[in-house]
Design a protein around this motif. Structure first.
Motif, short mmCIF file in Angstrom:
data_model
loop_
_atom_site.label_atom_id
_atom_site.label_comp_id
_atom_site.label_asym_id
_atom_site.label_seq_id
_atom_site.Cartn_x
_atom_site.Cartn_y
_atom_site.Cartn_z
N UNK A 61 9.75 24.91 9.88
CA UNK A 61 9.86 26.35 9.62
C UNK A 61 11.30 26.76 9.90
N UNK A 62 11.91 27.41 8.92
CA UNK A 62 13.30 27.85 9.06
C UNK A 62 13.36 29.37 8.97
N UNK A 98 1.40 30.04 5.97
CA UNK A 98 2.70 29.82 5.35
C UNK A 98 2.99 28.34 5.19
N UNK A 99 2.50 27.52 6.13
CA UNK A 99 2.72 26.08 6.06
C UNK A 99 2.01 25.45 4.88
N UNK A 100 0.88 26.03 4.47
CA UNK A 100 0.11 25.47 3.37
C UNK A 100 0.32 26.14 2.03
N UNK A 101 1.23 27.11 1.97
CA UNK A 101 1.45 27.83 0.73
C UNK A 101 0.33 28.81 0.41
N UNK A 102 -0.43 29.21 1.42
CA UNK A 102 -1.49 30.20 1.24
C UNK A 102 -0.96 31.61 1.45
N UNK A 122 9.17 27.55 4.70
CA UNK A 122 8.55 26.37 5.29
C UNK A 122 8.82 25.19 4.37
N UNK A 123 9.03 24.01 4.97
CA UNK A 123 9.31 22.80 4.20
C UNK A 123 8.45 21.66 4.70
N UNK A 141 8.56 17.48 4.46
CA UNK A 141 9.38 16.35 4.03
C UNK A 141 10.70 16.76 3.41
N UNK A 142 11.22 17.91 3.82
CA UNK A 142 12.52 18.36 3.34
C UNK A 142 12.48 19.22 2.09
N UNK A 143 11.32 19.37 1.45
CA UNK A 143 11.23 20.21 0.25
C UNK A 143 10.33 21.41 0.52
N UNK A 144 10.66 22.53 -0.11
CA UNK A 144 9.98 23.79 0.17
C UNK A 144 8.49 23.71 -0.13
#
Length: 279
Positions: free
Chosen positions: A30-31, A76-80, A88-89, A91-94
């Motif tokens: 999380x950035x 947010x971590x799951x794109x929900x 949130x990323x 493996x380095x990708x959004x």
């Protein structure tokens, strides 16, 4: 409060899973994540400047008072849900909307009542899974969660604990890089909850993944997590941020009667505004 930086060690179960040819766990980051609901005079700030990284294969528990944004961060971590600020990323990708690298299990099993347990687990398989391979994966998971002999029963014919095990198996069916658990055992009685905690540890060893667990149960966090993250509000700011990050000592499974864990429990309860010494 910046808490970026991958922990030095990767969990032994993740290493074992990679060696056995299992799916790779994904690092979750999380950035500067913030979330505001509404706009104008009615806007409500829930999260602010969340900087946090979970190493691949790590289990991290989120603690905090009700309404502080734990489930919002997990979504947010799951794109929900989409952060208002930051990102949130994995493996380095959004993270993408309804990101297929993640799977979610909620407090309620959310099973389809007209389907068998086997068919409910199969719903978690990735689109396009070959039939034989899918059936094999479902059988493997039912065995892993101890439901192989109950696979053809329907949700109304099994206990709440068995339904929750089915939900966990369904979440694992896609071999997610990140497993998101939102109070998964909160509705269960105390004994069943402890059995489910032990099961989750066994499942994590057999099907390694990165786990973000939302819980209100300090003891559960100490049993399951490599680190505990406390969310809370600072001063008059209505939005929550990370107020404490605590490594949990000892390899899992841990001794529930450990003096060291009891001391850590007291510290976490105080962080949550609870008097640990009050009887």
């Amino acid at each position: 409060m910046s808490l970026l930086g991958t922990p030095a060690r990767r969990t032994a179960s993740a290493r074992a899973g990679t060696a056995a040819g299992g799916a790779d766990a994904g690092a979750l980051r999380f950035e500067g994540v913030g979330r505001t609901f509404g706009d104008g005079a009615g806007a409500r700030d829930v999260l602010r400047a969340i900087d946090l990284e979970l190493a691949a294969g790590e289990v991290v528990a989120l603690l905090g008072p009700s309404g502080c944004g734990k489930s919002t961060l997990l979504r947010a971590a799951g794109g929900l849900d989409t952060p208002t600020t930051g990102r949130a990323l994995i493996g380095g990708s959004a993270v993408r909307q309804h990101d297929e690298r993640c799977a979610v299990a909620f407090q309620e099993p959310r099973l389809l009542p007209w389907r068998t347990l086997r068919a409910n687990v199969a719903l978690g398989l990735p689109t396009g899974t070959e039939r034989r391979a899918g059936a094999g994966r479902v059988d493997e998971l039912l065995e892993l969660v101890g439901l192989a002999d109950h696979a053809d029963l329907r949700p109304r014919e099994v206990s709440g604990g068995m339904a929750q095990r089915t939900s966990l198996a369904r979440a694992l069916a896609r071999r997610p890089g990140v497993l998101l658990l939102d109070e998964p055992f909160g509705a269960l009685d105390a004994l069943t909850r402890m059995k489910m905690q032990d099961l989750l540890l066994a499942v994590h060893a057999g099907s390694p993944t990165t786990v973000l667990l939302v819980t209100h149960d300090v003891d559960e966090a100490l049993q399951l997590a490599d680190r505990v993250v406390v969310l809370g509000r600072s001063g008059d700011d209505p939005a929550a941020t990370v107020t404490e990050l605590v490594p949990v000592p000892g390899a899992r499974p841990r001794d529930r009667g450990s003096v060291e864990l009891a001391q850590l429990r007291g510290r976490l309860l105080e962080s949550l505004g609870v008097d640990a010494h009050r009887r």
